[in-house]
Design an enzyme around this catalytic site. Structure first.
Site, PDB file in Angstrom:
ATOM      1  N   HIS A  63       0.932  -1.246  -0.293  1.00  0.00           N
ATOM      2  CA  HIS A  63       0.412  -0.090   0.000  1.00  0.00           C
ATOM      3  C   HIS A  63       0.234   0.901   0.050  1.00  0.00           C
ATOM      4  CE1 HIS A  63      -3.682  -2.336   0.874  1.00  0.00           C
ATOM      5  NE2 HIS A  63      -2.502  -3.630   1.851  1.00  0.00           N
ATOM      6  N   ARG A  65      -0.396   4.096  -0.536  1.00  0.00           N
ATOM      7  CA  ARG A  65      -0.945   6.078  -0.091  1.00  0.00           C
ATOM      8  C   ARG A  65      -0.499   6.832  -1.760  1.00  0.00           C
ATOM      9  NH1 ARG A  65      -3.123   2.208   3.270  1.00  0.00           N
ATOM     10  NH2 ARG A  65      -2.111   1.749   5.169  1.00  0.00           N
ATOM     11  N   ASN A  95      -7.031  -0.053  -2.238  1.00  0.00           N
ATOM     12  CA  ASN A  95      -7.493   0.682  -0.970  1.00  0.00           C
ATOM     13  C   ASN A  95      -6.878   2.672  -0.826  1.00  0.00           C
ATOM     14  OD1 ASN A  95      -5.364  -0.646   0.194  1.00  0.00           O
ATOM     15  ND2 ASN A  95      -7.107  -0.576   1.685  1.00  0.00           N
ATOM     16  N   HIS A 178      -9.127 -10.700   0.107  1.00  0.00           N
ATOM     17  CA  HIS A 178      -8.368 -10.794   1.747  1.00  0.00           C
ATOM     18  C   HIS A 178      -9.063 -11.188   2.436  1.00  0.00           C
ATOM     19  CE1 HIS A 178      -6.994  -7.888   5.123  1.00  0.00           C
ATOM     20  NE2 HIS A 178      -7.246  -9.157   5.482  1.00  0.00           N
ATOM     21  N   ASP A 298       2.757  -7.158   2.723  1.00  0.00           N
ATOM     22  CA  ASP A 298       1.662  -6.158   2.977  1.00  0.00           C
ATOM     23  C   ASP A 298       2.032  -4.407   3.585  1.00  0.00           C
ATOM     24  OD1 ASP A 298      -1.579  -5.791   3.601  1.00  0.00           O
ATOM     25  OD2 ASP A 298      -1.617  -6.983   4.651  1.00  0.00           O
ATOM     26  N   HIS A 302       1.208   3.347   8.330  1.00  0.00           N
ATOM     27  CA  HIS A 302       0.567   4.548   8.454  1.00  0.00           C
ATOM     28  C   HIS A 302       1.132   5.841   9.490  1.00  0.00           C
ATOM     29  CE1 HIS A 302      -2.707   2.520   7.953  1.00  0.00           C
ATOM     30  NE2 HIS A 302      -2.392   1.026   8.442  1.00  0.00           N
ATOM     31  N   GLY A 317      -2.216  -1.797   9.990  1.00  0.00           N
ATOM     32  CA  GLY A 317      -1.241  -2.705   9.663  1.00  0.00           C
ATOM     33  C   GLY A 317       0.321  -1.765   9.525  1.00  0.00           C
TER      34      GLY A 317
HETATM   35  C1  NCD Z   1      -4.372  -2.778   5.002  1.00  0.00           C
HETATM   36  C2  NCD Z   1      -4.141  -0.780   5.127  1.00  0.00           C
HETATM   37  O1  NCD Z   1      -3.600  -0.330   6.039  1.00  0.00           O
HETATM   38  O2  NCD Z   1      -4.338  -0.754   4.031  1.00  0.00           O
HETATM   39  N1  NCD Z   1      -3.934  -3.013   6.191  1.00  0.00           N
HETATM   40  C3  NCD Z   1      -3.741  -4.136   7.254  1.00  0.00           C
HETATM   41  O3  NCD Z   1      -3.913  -4.311   8.145  1.00  0.00           O
HETATM   42  N2  NCD Z   1      -2.904  -5.140   6.801  1.00  0.00           N
HETATM   43  C4  NCD Z   1      -5.069  -3.236   4.892  1.00  0.00           C
HETATM   44  C5  NCD Z   1      -5.400  -4.489   4.348  1.00  0.00           C
HETATM   45  O4  NCD Z   1      -4.440  -4.845   4.016  1.00  0.00           O
HETATM   46  O5  NCD Z   1      -6.101  -5.144   4.575  1.00  0.00           O
HETATM   47 ZN    ZN Z   2      -2.990  -5.014   2.159  1.00  0.00          ZN
END
Ligand code: NCD
Ligand code: ZN
Length: 434
Positions: A63, A65, A95, A178, A298, A302, A317
């Site tokens: 991700h 972002r 996402n 997921h 993954d 954050h 995450g």
């Molecule tokens: C992911 C996210 O922060 O986008 N978070 C996570 O805990 N893995 C979302 C996801 O992959 O489900």
């Molecule tokens: Zn993810």
């Protein structure tokens, strides 16, 4: 004629064994393999004595972002983290804010990444009420979140799952999901409720629901971050189906929930960390049973306040781009994972699942996406990450491998903590073979 680059006298894995060879790189591709002293002339030579020459890792679940969440991460910091972690291709999840449900948002992401990237960046799209098929040529798969749909008002009942499976089949794309059969309305009031909502049972049921739908349509299904031994067992039963692939993260293999107090968000992620038994069984599923096709981080960054908040309010995450290679190679060096399984799950497997040709192995004519790695003991420290996300549950963990140099498209991007090119100079959007 001199070739662009010679990686001289490095350790190259051939049939699970370490050999000493030189690799010539020309025009962004691997030109050939040479014995000591037989190399062609090179415009540039890197002395690789004592270094492993590996295919750059392909991380098919990240991700990055950007757009409206650049405070968490953007394509610059995210791909710097990848390069520093020996990862040469990442695939970005949909996402984001806004989510990738239309060609317009996909184009915004592609444009932003092309100006900021240090490695190859591919993309996934989500599925809205009406699927925007103009995205298909530029994406590597479809990704769905049954427990947290990207669009308000979508519910992952049997009909919705079938719709997704059919779309994946129609466009010959893998359908990544997921595995979690909880619903957005399941709001945990305690830590225990959080773990209960996102239980192994919920994971297994979700995989079963997608398998049931797949039977009819034979689409390609990819199970993201398998975290429970029961899920690995269910996948194993379906191993003969070449349309089913599965992924595991280093944190689900190497960390269990009981190792953390869960006061804050340091070790909060979805799926959650499981029992020590689950971690063992996942490692076995990868090494002995071949139930796992790939390792992905993954990487889910954050902000600091979002992660230091009390557990229930904290964001799920963790960052992973800078820890995957060191953690996985530590297993190799300590004899728990073979070179074959490492290369299969971190490099060639993801290339195969995504259908991207010319990546994932070191072979003549393949893209020169390469990681040079030193065997060296060091301790993971989030403060040193290139990623904006600096809190990791692997803080202080001893590892035995350090990415030294990262090469993308034949160009040296990263070397010993420094970036050798500016943003947007190297890297492409990997395109699937037709
Ligand atoms: C992911 C996210 O922060 O986008 N978070 C996570 O805990 N893995 C979302 C996801 O992959 O489900
Ligand atoms: Zn993810």
């Amino acid at each position: 004629m001199a070739v662009d680059l010679i990686l001289k006298d490095g350790i190259v894995i051939v049939n699970d064994r370490e050999t000493i060879q030189s690799i010539a790189v020309d025009n962004g591709k691997i030109e050939g393999f040479y014995k000591q002293g037989e190399e062609p002339e090179g415009k540039k030579i890197i002395d690789c004595r004592g270094l492993y020459i590996l295919p750059g890792l392909i991380d098919m679940h990240v991700h990055l972002r950007d757009l409206h969440q650049s405070e968490k991460e953007d394509y610059e910091t995210g791909t710097m983290a990848a390069a520093a972690g020996g990862i040469t291709t990442v695939v970005d999840m949909p996402n984001s804010i806004p989510p990738v449900l239309t060609r317009k948002v996909l184009d915004e992401k592609i444009a932003s990444a092309s100006q900021k990237r240090f490695v190859n960046v591919g993309f996934y799209a989500g599925i809205g009420k009406i699927f925007d098929s103009s995205m298909v040529p530029d994406i590597l798969g479809l990704k769905v979140y049954p427990h947290s749909p990207l669009l308000y008002g979508i519910h992952f009942d049997r009909k919705q799952i079938e719709k997704c499976v059919k779309l994946a089949k129609k466009h010959n794309l893998p359908l990544l999901f997921h595995p979690d059969s909880s619903s957005k309305d399941d709001r945990p009031r305690t830590r225990e409720e959080f773990f209960h909502i996102h239980s192994c049972e919920s994971e297994v049921n979700s995989v079963q629901a997608f398998l049931d739908a797949k039977v009819e349509y034979e689409a390609r299904l990819h199970v993201c971050h398998v975290s429970c031994s029961a899920t690995a067992r269910l996948i194993l039963e379906h191993r003969a189906e070449h349309t089913l692939t599965a992924e595991v993260t280093p944190h689900h293999m190497f960390l269990s929930g009981d190792m953390f107090p869960h006061d804050d968000g340091t070790a909060k992620m979805l799926p959650p960390l499981r029992s020590p038994y689950d971690t063992q069984m996942l490692a076995q599923a990868l090494c002995m049973k071949c139930a796992i096709d790939c390792v992905a981080s993954d990487h889910a960054p954050h902000t600091m306040p979002e992660k230091t908040a009390p557990f229930l309010e904290a964001a799920s995450g963790i960052p992973g781009l800078e820890t995957t290679l060191p953690l996985m190679l530590t297993e190799v060096f300590e004899g728990r994972i073979s070179w074959i399984d490492f290369l299969r799950c971190c490099c060639s497997g993801p290339a195969m699942i995504l259908g991207i040709p010319n990546k994932g192995i070191l072979a003549q004519g393949y893209d020169a996406d390469i990681a040079l790695v030193r065997r060296q003991e060091w301790y993971i420290s989030g403060a040193d990450f290139q990623s904006k996300a600096k809190i990791t549950p692997f803080e202080g963990r001893r590892v035995l491998a350090k990415p030294v140099t990262t090469i993308v498209d034949g160009q040296i991007v990263y070397h010993e903590g420094r970036f050798m090119v500016g943003p947007g100079i190297v890297g492409k959007v990997p395109i699937r073979k037709a």
